[in-house]
Design an enzyme around this catalytic site. Structure first.
Site, short mmCIF file in Angstrom:
data_model
loop_
_atom_site.label_atom_id
_atom_site.label_comp_id
_atom_site.label_asym_id
_atom_site.label_seq_id
_atom_site.Cartn_x
_atom_site.Cartn_y
_atom_site.Cartn_z
N ARG A 22 11.31 -7.41 5.02
CA ARG A 22 11.99 -6.42 5.87
C ARG A 22 11.06 -5.51 6.64
O ARG A 22 11.38 -5.09 7.75
CB ARG A 22 13.00 -5.62 5.05
CG ARG A 22 12.38 -4.80 3.95
CD ARG A 22 13.44 -4.14 3.11
NE ARG A 22 12.81 -3.50 1.97
CZ ARG A 22 13.43 -3.22 0.86
NH1 ARG A 22 14.70 -3.51 0.75
NH2 ARG A 22 12.80 -2.63 -0.12
N GLU A 107 8.65 6.60 -7.73
CA GLU A 107 8.82 6.64 -6.28
C GLU A 107 9.51 7.89 -5.77
O GLU A 107 9.43 8.20 -4.59
CB GLU A 107 9.57 5.39 -5.81
CG GLU A 107 8.74 4.14 -5.95
CD GLU A 107 9.38 2.92 -5.33
OE1 GLU A 107 10.54 3.01 -4.88
OE2 GLU A 107 8.73 1.88 -5.28
#
Length: 114
Positions: A22, A107
């Site tokens: 992506r 994250e």
């Protein structure tokens, strides 16, 4: 993916074409938009017939129709978009946030490592 000149372009950027990772697809779309000055490229799956598209992508097909796009008749404009975010919560060296007792790791934390 079809550019402003009506040409497929993804294989010019990656051997997997539109099925590349992506981040690569996002960069190739952005590059084509910059080259042409177009605000988007088109995602075109009109080589598939309407019954296939309605069965394989029922929710997407209905939403596109509501927005005035019939996927069986032509492309829809697409642009790269952020669909995830890494690192936003400020933490100290012990993963402590500004909220007492709340730590953020991985994250979601802004450590400079990701």
């Amino acid at each position: 993916l079809i550019n402003a000149a009506g040409e497929r372009f993804a294989f010019d950027y990656h051997p997997m074409g539109e099925l590349a990772p992506r981040d690569i697809v996002a960069r190739m779309i952005r590059s084509e938009m910059a080259l042409s000055g177009s605000p988007s490229v088109n995602l075109d799956i009109s080589h598939r017939d309407r019954p296939y598209l309605e069965k394989r992508f029922p929710a997407i097909f209905k939403q596109c129709l509501k927005a005035g796009f019939d996927l069986s008749q032509g492309g829809i404009p697409v642009t790269p978009a952020q669909h995830f975010s890494c690192g936003g919560i400020a933490v100290d060296l012990n993963s402590q946030t500004s909220v007492r007792g709340l730590r953020a790791v991985g994250e979601v934390s802004s450590t400079g490592l990701h």
